[in-house]
Motif scaffolding. Structure first.
Motif, mmCIF file in Angstrom:
data_model
loop_
_atom_site.group_PDB
_atom_site.id
_atom_site.type_symbol
_atom_site.label_atom_id
_atom_site.label_comp_id
_atom_site.label_asym_id
_atom_site.label_seq_id
_atom_site.Cartn_x
_atom_site.Cartn_y
_atom_site.Cartn_z
ATOM 1 N N GLY A 27 -4.693 140.853 9.177
ATOM 2 C CA GLY A 27 -4.810 139.413 8.975
ATOM 3 C C GLY A 27 -3.447 138.780 8.859
ATOM 4 O O GLY A 27 -2.469 139.439 8.485
ATOM 5 N N PHE A 28 -3.398 137.504 9.182
ATOM 6 C CA PHE A 28 -2.138 136.765 9.090
ATOM 7 C C PHE A 28 -2.012 136.178 7.690
ATOM 8 O O PHE A 28 -2.919 135.507 7.197
ATOM 9 C CB PHE A 28 -2.097 135.654 10.131
ATOM 10 N N PRO A 30 -0.031 133.536 5.658
ATOM 11 C CA PRO A 30 0.863 132.395 5.865
ATOM 12 C C PRO A 30 2.091 132.403 4.959
ATOM 13 O O PRO A 30 3.166 131.962 5.376
ATOM 14 C CB PRO A 30 -0.037 131.185 5.547
ATOM 15 N N CYS A 58 -10.747 134.657 5.683
ATOM 16 C CA CYS A 58 -11.192 133.275 5.866
ATOM 17 C C CYS A 58 -12.689 133.241 6.160
ATOM 18 O O CYS A 58 -13.237 134.118 6.844
ATOM 19 C CB CYS A 58 -10.409 132.649 7.020
ATOM 20 N N CYS A 67 -11.387 133.413 13.197
ATOM 21 C CA CYS A 67 -10.064 133.322 12.577
ATOM 22 C C CYS A 67 -9.588 134.686 12.109
ATOM 23 O O CYS A 67 -10.400 135.548 11.763
ATOM 24 C CB CYS A 67 -10.145 132.356 11.389
ATOM 25 N N TRP A 69 -6.744 134.670 9.800
ATOM 26 C CA TRP A 69 -5.860 134.362 8.677
ATOM 27 C C TRP A 69 -6.597 134.677 7.376
ATOM 28 O O TRP A 69 -7.823 134.701 7.335
ATOM 29 C CB TRP A 69 -5.445 132.898 8.699
ATOM 30 N N CYS A 80 -8.906 129.355 5.355
ATOM 31 C CA CYS A 80 -7.464 129.606 5.350
ATOM 32 C C CYS A 80 -6.704 128.301 5.593
ATOM 33 O O CYS A 80 -7.290 127.254 5.879
ATOM 34 C CB CYS A 80 -7.109 130.626 6.421
ATOM 35 N N SER A 82 -4.909 127.437 8.071
ATOM 36 C CA SER A 82 -5.080 126.931 9.430
ATOM 37 C C SER A 82 -6.418 126.238 9.595
ATOM 38 O O SER A 82 -6.498 125.097 10.063
ATOM 39 C CB SER A 82 -4.944 128.077 10.434
ATOM 40 N N ARG A 109 -3.384 128.022 16.094
ATOM 41 C CA ARG A 109 -2.664 128.970 15.240
ATOM 42 C C ARG A 109 -1.312 129.345 15.843
ATOM 43 O O ARG A 109 -0.332 129.536 15.123
ATOM 44 C CB ARG A 109 -3.515 130.220 15.002
#
Length: 351
Positions: A27-28, A30, A58, A67, A69, A80, A82, A109
């Protein structure tokens, strides 16, 4: 766009949700602007390998797999950072809308990653500045029985007071190519729309009421010229005969704001493409491509532009070898180059 590494050592990419080597969730995050691998805690939380903190996927990943993130534990939001920016999503009961929404969010994104890498405000709030938001709408009208039918060209892609509106059909390849042909455009992509419209948003943040306004007007023209009338004139009469000697695209000649947004989009094209090339260790004429988002030193614009010219020459030649359109079908005249330099210096000073 940078590549990342799973804790098992496997290379992973910005859009990945699972490592194909060790099967860990990805996962991203942030807060660290990076993809992380995660181990599952006993209560279902995800524990990041990068910083050891606990996150939750998310809601748009859990419900729709849209997603990748994550949300920091303790957040009051289930979406998230985003997804929280998207205020209107498509009607998911319609065929293909899930796929089109996924493409929209992917492009968004990627835009956000570049903006974060450049240190630009995204979620920051100020009383005198608009907040960034997105809505993805589709063309609909009712027939005589009150049933909704998809029709052509009622949603206009654009920006207003921080809200970026995109027509869902821009995520549909065939529709976008058809529109490009109708508009006689050299280039039309989904990420290009996001980058262009973000330029209008950042004009409000970086230029309006700032010490840079007079310089902006010297380069791009007076934004106080009637915008609606300017666009009407452009669509009725087209660009001036000599537009290629002053502007980066024909549309940039329509109004000062469009010149800025087109130049802003092209600058982001340069940043993301050079960033990708640098991540892969691309060398041109024995010189490695400069990393345009290296935060340890100021990047000289002349070096950036020289690498861009060499790289796009190669990219276009490679595309022609495959029988494809040029990857970057533009020529940057001196006036347009000065505008790109202004944007570069503005962002560097903001960083």
């Amino acid at each position: 766009m940078k590549n990342f590494t799973c804790q098992c050592g496997n290379t992973v990419y910005f859009a990945n949700t699972k490592c194909l080597s060790c099967n860990r969730a990805l996962g991203f995050v942030p807060e660290i602007v990076a993809i992380s691998s995660f181990d599952n805690a006993a209560d279902g939380a995800w524990v990041s390998h990068v910083n050891g903190l606990r996150y939750w996927p998310c809601t748009n990943y859990l419900n729709h797999h849209i997603c990748n993130w994550v949300v920091e534990e303790g957040s009051q939001q289930s979406l998230c950072h985003s997804c929280s920016l998207t205020k209107t999503i498509p009607d998911l009961s319609r065929p293909h809308n899930m796929q089109l929404w996924f493409r929209m969010e992917q492009a968004k994104r990627r835009l956000l990653f570049t903006l974060m890498s450049l240190g630009l405000p995204i979620w920051e709030q100020r009383s005198n500045k608009p907040n960034l938001r997105f809505e993805f709408l589709e063309d609909v009208e009712e027939d005589e029985y009150g049933q909704e039918l998809t029709v052509k060209s009622t949603v206009v892609t654009g920006h207003s007071n921080g809200m970026i509106t995109l027509n869902l059909k821009e995520a549909e390849d065939s529709s976008r190519v058809m529109m490009r042909e109708q508009m006689n455009e050299r280039y039309r992509t989904l990420i290009g729309h996001f980058r262009h419209e973000s330029g209008h948003f950042y004009w409000e943040w970086l230029i309006r009421g700032s010490v840079y306004l007079n310089t902006y007007r010297e380069l791009f023209g007076d934004e106080r010229e009637d915008y609606t009338a300017s666009l009407q004139r452009y669509y009725e009469s087209g660009p001036p005969m000599d537009w290629e000697s002053q502007f980066i695209s024909a549309y940039a000649s329509a109004h000062s704001w469009e010149d800025w947004a087109e130049s802003w989009a092209h600058y982001l094209h340069i940043i993301d493409t050079l960033d990708t090339a640098a991540q892969y260790g691309v060398s041109l004429e024995t010189n490695e491509v400069v990393d345009p988002v290296d935060k340890t030193r100021g990047i000289d614009f002349d070096r950036l532009y020289a690498d861009w010219c060499r790289l796009t020459t190669v990219l276009n030649a490679l595309n022609r070898s495959m029988g494809l359109d040029d990857a970057y079908p533009f020529t940057i005249p001196p006036d347009a180059l000065g505008k790109l330099r202004f944007i570069h210096n503005l962002i560097e000073q903001h960083r």
